[in-house]
Motif scaffolding. Structure first.
Motif, PDB file in Angstrom:
ATOM      1  N   GLY A   8       0.923   5.642   5.980  1.00 30.60           N
ATOM      2  CA  GLY A   8       2.376   5.737   6.039  1.00 30.60           C
ATOM      3  C   GLY A   8       2.971   6.293   4.770  1.00 30.60           C
ATOM      4  O   GLY A   8       2.276   6.555   3.795  1.00 30.60           O
ATOM      5  N   LYS A   9       4.289   6.440   4.776  1.00 31.27           N
ATOM      6  CA  LYS A   9       4.981   7.024   3.619  1.00 31.27           C
ATOM      7  C   LYS A   9       5.292   5.976   2.553  1.00 31.27           C
ATOM      8  O   LYS A   9       5.550   6.315   1.395  1.00 31.27           O
ATOM      9  CB  LYS A   9       6.279   7.687   4.069  1.00 31.27           C
ATOM     10  N   VAL A  10       5.289   4.699   2.961  1.00 25.73           N
ATOM     11  CA  VAL A  10       5.619   3.619   2.027  1.00 25.73           C
ATOM     12  C   VAL A  10       4.630   2.480   2.224  1.00 25.73           C
ATOM     13  O   VAL A  10       4.322   2.102   3.354  1.00 25.73           O
ATOM     14  CB  VAL A  10       7.053   3.091   2.274  1.00 25.73           C
ATOM     15  N   ALA A  11       4.113   1.942   1.118  1.00 26.52           N
ATOM     16  CA  ALA A  11       3.302   0.725   1.148  1.00 26.52           C
ATOM     17  C   ALA A  11       3.794  -0.170   0.017  1.00 26.52           C
ATOM     18  O   ALA A  11       3.849   0.264  -1.134  1.00 26.52           O
ATOM     19  CB  ALA A  11       1.817   1.044   0.986  1.00 26.52           C
ATOM     20  N   LYS A  30      -1.366   4.175   1.974  1.00 27.97           N
ATOM     21  CA  LYS A  30      -0.463   5.300   1.741  1.00 27.97           C
ATOM     22  C   LYS A  30      -0.910   6.549   2.503  1.00 27.97           C
ATOM     23  O   LYS A  30      -0.148   7.509   2.604  1.00 27.97           O
ATOM     24  CB  LYS A  30      -0.335   5.566   0.248  1.00 27.97           C
ATOM     25  N   HIS A  72      12.052  -7.852   9.926  1.00 29.19           N
ATOM     26  CA  HIS A  72      12.320  -6.467  10.308  1.00 29.19           C
ATOM     27  C   HIS A  72      12.521  -6.353  11.818  1.00 29.19           C
ATOM     28  O   HIS A  72      13.465  -5.714  12.295  1.00 29.19           O
ATOM     29  CB  HIS A  72      11.137  -5.602   9.853  1.00 29.19           C
ATOM     30  N   CYS A  74       6.015   2.625   7.535  1.00 25.69           N
ATOM     31  CA  CYS A  74       6.138   1.838   6.314  1.00 25.69           C
ATOM     32  C   CYS A  74       5.266   0.590   6.469  1.00 25.69           C
ATOM     33  O   CYS A  74       5.279  -0.048   7.521  1.00 25.69           O
ATOM     34  CB  CYS A  74       7.583   1.420   6.075  1.00 25.69           C
ATOM     35  N   LYS A 110       7.752  -8.633   8.103  1.00 30.41           N
ATOM     36  CA  LYS A 110       7.688  -7.840   9.339  1.00 30.41           C
ATOM     37  C   LYS A 110       8.459  -8.510  10.474  1.00 30.41           C
ATOM     38  O   LYS A 110       9.134  -7.837  11.258  1.00 30.41           O
ATOM     39  CB  LYS A 110       6.235  -7.616   9.755  1.00 30.41           C
ATOM     40  N   SER A 125       5.583  -0.908  10.116  1.00 29.50           N
ATOM     41  CA  SER A 125       6.870  -0.595  10.729  1.00 29.50           C
ATOM     42  C   SER A 125       6.841   0.857  11.193  1.00 29.50           C
ATOM     43  O   SER A 125       6.620   1.771  10.394  1.00 29.50           O
ATOM     44  CB  SER A 125       8.013  -0.796   9.724  1.00 29.50           C
ATOM     45  N   ILE A 185       4.023  -3.172   4.811  1.00 30.89           N
ATOM     46  CA  ILE A 185       4.261  -4.265   3.887  1.00 30.89           C
ATOM     47  C   ILE A 185       2.982  -5.095   3.852  1.00 30.89           C
ATOM     48  O   ILE A 185       2.436  -5.446   4.894  1.00 30.89           O
ATOM     49  CB  ILE A 185       5.493  -5.111   4.318  1.00 30.89           C
TER      50      ILE A 185
END
Length: 299
Positions: free
Chosen positions: A158-161, A155, A177, A137, A174, A125, A139
């Motif tokens: 991105g900042k989030v996994a 990681k 989203h 982010c 996804k 994302s 997923i």
């Protein structure tokens, strides 16, 4: 599980793929890339990546990331006759960052497993600018022990996994989203066009909206483009239509009604019919303005 990963391959050097691969290079990973149009690898070679001429050459790497546009592209580059799995030497792990159907993902996962290759589905994302800034982010789904091995790479991207399950759950997440993204942009287009046609300058309306509880990071980030009516693509209408096709098909399979998404699907088609196929998803505002007889370029 202990799997030693030393080298990284990256397949697909579009806007998103390039931004993501550069993050791995800047983190110190040795990265080798392939792209159908070789000239598009120039930013990556400038950053220190190696380049191969054929997809099977990427299989010399321990882990290979894939970032392509469609389900058929994924099948071609991984399990096709000239794909990643087409010769004896194969990567240990394939991580696919594309937005594709669960059916294609499951097929590729099965073929990879038969070849002794682990497969993680990890769509992203965030557009290329967000990825480059480290704000993406991810997923992911696949065997938990394999996810744990690749998590440090995710990681870095991105900042989030987040791990979603053992099979294709990340694909549905996804798609959900992107369905929400399209519905949000359409709603923004409608209220903005209403305010503007009633005489409120677009910039003023959006400044107010961004200061309320309804404001969001995405809307604030895209406000300058919306004010300037800049439709330079970050995510094209064609790609958004593809994701709505997949998302609504998944909803039908699960017997989940999605009346708002179904309407937005037709609005996306209208925008494409008006000539915005290769423009940004903010073209939903352009289509809305056309329907409202609003000359937005004179704002």
């Amino acid at each position: 599980m202990t799997i030693e990963l030393k080298t990284v391959g990256w397949l697909g050097c579009g806007r998103m793929g390039t931004a993501a691969a550069i993050r791995l290079i800047n983190a110190g990973h040795p990265v080798t890339v392939w792209n159908r149009t070789k000239s598009k690898t120039a930013p990556l070679t400038d950053a220190g990546a190696g380049v191969v001429d054929t997809i099977p050459e990427l299989a010399d790497n321990d882990i290979v990331f894939v970032c392509v546009s469609t389900s058929s592209d994924l099948e071609e580059v991984v399990i096709g006759p000239n794909g990643l799995l087409s010769r004896d030497r194969k990567p240990k792990i394939v991580v696919d960052c594309s937005t594709v159907s669960a059916e294609s993902s499951a097929l590729v996962r099965q073929r990879a497993s038969e070849a002794g290759v682990a497969f993680i589905a990890s769509p992203v994302s965030g557009n290329a600018h967000v990825v480059a800034e480290g704000g993406a982010c991810l997923i992911a789904s696949g065997p938990r022990e394999i996810y744990d091995v690749v998590e440090p790479y995710l990681k870095t991207l991105g900042k989030v996994a987040v791990w979603a399950g053992e099979q294709e759950q990340s694909r549905l997440v996804k798609l959900a989203h992107n369905l929400y993204l399209g519905m949000m942009v359409q709603a923004l287009a409608e209220v903005t066009s209403l305010a503007e046609k009633a005489g409120v300058p677009r910039a003023n309306f959006l400044e107010f909206l961004n200061g309320t509880v309804l404001g969001s990071d995405w809307v604030r980030k895209r406000t300058p483009d919306l004010v300037a009516f800049d439709l330079t693509p970050t995510f094209t209408m064609t790609l958004l239509r593809k994701d709505f096709d997949l998302g609504l098909a998944a909803a039908r399979a699960e017997e989940v009604p999605m009346p708002v998404a179904a309407t937005v699907h037709q609005n996306i088609q209208a925008a494409i019919g008006l000539g915005h196929a290769d423009n940004d998803l903010l073209s939903l505002f352009a289509a809305q303005a056309t329907l409202a007889n609003l000359d937005v370029e004179k704002n």
